[in-house]
Design an enzyme around this catalytic site. Structure first.
Site, PDB file in Angstrom:
ATOM      1  N   SER A 136      36.919  44.961  38.143  1.00 13.45           N
ATOM      2  CA  SER A 136      36.756  44.517  39.529  1.00 13.45           C
ATOM      3  C   SER A 136      35.640  45.311  40.213  1.00 13.45           C
ATOM      4  CB  SER A 136      38.087  44.610  40.276  1.00 13.45           C
ATOM      5  OG  SER A 136      38.026  43.908  41.501  1.00 13.45           O
ATOM      6  N   ASP A 196      40.893  33.395  38.785  1.00 11.27           N
ATOM      7  CA  ASP A 196      40.387  34.515  39.578  1.00 11.27           C
ATOM      8  C   ASP A 196      39.409  34.028  40.637  1.00 11.27           C
ATOM      9  OD1 ASP A 196      39.650  37.025  40.498  1.00 11.27           O
ATOM     10  OD2 ASP A 196      38.351  37.471  38.802  1.00 11.27           O
ATOM     11  N   HIS A 204      43.327  37.579  38.673  1.00  8.10           N
ATOM     12  CA  HIS A 204      42.575  38.825  38.764  1.00  8.10           C
ATOM     13  C   HIS A 204      43.419  40.008  38.282  1.00  8.10           C
ATOM     14  CE1 HIS A 204      39.176  41.124  40.262  1.00  8.10           C
ATOM     15  NE2 HIS A 204      40.024  42.000  40.779  1.00  8.10           N
TER      16      HIS A 204
END
Length: 338
Positions: free
Chosen positions: A171, A276, A306
């Site tokens: 991320s 995501d 995610h």
């Protein structure tokens, strides 16, 4: 005078204007309250097979990283183990090497990849807005070089192969991995790190932004773990004051950034999840780099949200991801496990 008006000399009301996962609260007077507790409560899955310890990599900023190494060698292990960086996620606003979800994932990385894992912290926003986190990531890589040059490196790095280094990030950490690829992909950048040699980059659902919405952003359900409201809040708190998400810190193709067509990139694996919010930005990033002849591979995990690999680290998709990372490492110089 209205009954709701403040009485003379009464202190102004203080209230929360931004809140992130119960860990970070920003108040209307600019004050900030940050909890020392993680936002994700889960048991630590430590079977004792991996030894780990913290080390300071920037004494001036009191920044630490955590090193992980398999405690016992297997017959199939090479004489020296590859070194694998893992930069945690959290929208540049929350997260730490000590959080159980990230700690568990690093334990598994060390065991499954048969590698030494380096998990650095970095300064967080809004106390330290971007590019502070990017600069800290550069410092952690340069710390590894100092260890490679030292006659007495950290004990957990003594059997590390400094010529087989991989950079990964999850991320926000994936965004960091991009900036590291740009910084250290050129001949000049590689020379800066000698004798450390970075063999590849793994971007796990990278946190990229931009002012124009993508389809995966527009269609993301509000109950998703990373939804549009949370995404926008992270960027609002993390970006330099006065910047938009088209700043190249957030948007790799934003104006004023490096011309990526001209940048030398090492081999790169970009991992995306079908559910995501960040999927389309990561796919566009990878496809544009591929069009320019960069050594980039994209792997899509259909139906996965995610961060699925840290929240469900023993799931079948997480297992497939680990196999893909291992295969990528072998293709780029690592010893093949039987």
């Amino acid at each position: 005078m209205s009954s709701s008006s403040s009485a003379p000399n009464q202190p102004p009301e203080i209230f929360v204007v931004e809140e992130c996962r119960g860990v970070l609260r920003v108040f209307n007077d600019g004050s900030i309250l940050r909890s020392t507790e993680p936002s994700f409560i889960m048991p630590v899955e430590d079977d004792g097979s991996i030894e780990f310890a913290d080390a300071v990599f920037d004494a001036n900023l009191n920044l630490l990283l955590r090193l992980y190494r398999p405690r016992h060698r297997l017959p199939t292990d090479p004489p020296k183990l590859p070194i694998f960086f893992y930069f945690h996620g959290g929208g540049f606003c929350i997260g730490s090497r000590t959080w159980p979800n990230f700690h568990n994932y690093c334990l598994r990385l060390a065991a499954d990849l048969r590698a030494i894992i380096v998990s650095p912290d970095y300064r967080l926003a809004p106390e330290d807005r971007l590019p502070a986190a990017i600069n800290d990531s550069f410092a952690s890589i340069l710390w590894l070089r100092s260890q490679a040059l030292s006659p007495h490196p950290n004990p957990l790095l003594q059997d590390g192969d400094f010529s087989l280094v991989f950079i990964s990030g999850d991320s926000a950490g994936g965004n960091i991995a991009h900036h590291l690829a740009v910084r250290f992909g050129s001949d000049l950048g590689r020379a800066e790190l000698e004798p450390v040699s970075i063999r590849g980059f793994v971007l796990l659902m990278p946190f990229f932004g931009g002012t124009q919405r993508t389809r995966s952003e527009e269609t993301c359900p509000p109950d998703a773990f990373l939804n549009l409201e949370v995404n926008d809040r992270f960027w609002r708190l993390a970006m330099p004051v006065g910047s938009t998400t088209d700043d190249p810190i957030s948007n790799p193709f934003g104006p004023g950034g490096p011309a990526l067509r001209e940048v030398q990139f090492g081999p790169m694996l970009v991992v995306v999840g079908g559910e995501d919010l960040l999927r389309d930005r990561a796919v566009e990033y990878a496809e544009r780099l591929k069009e320019w002849g960069k050594p980039v591979e994209v792997i899509n995990f259909d139906g996965q949200p995610h961060g699925f690999f840290t929240f469900q680290p023993r799931s079948e998709p997480a297992n497939r991801l680990m196999q893909s990372i291992r295969r990528f490492m072998v293709e780029n110089g690592c010893h093949k496990l039987d």
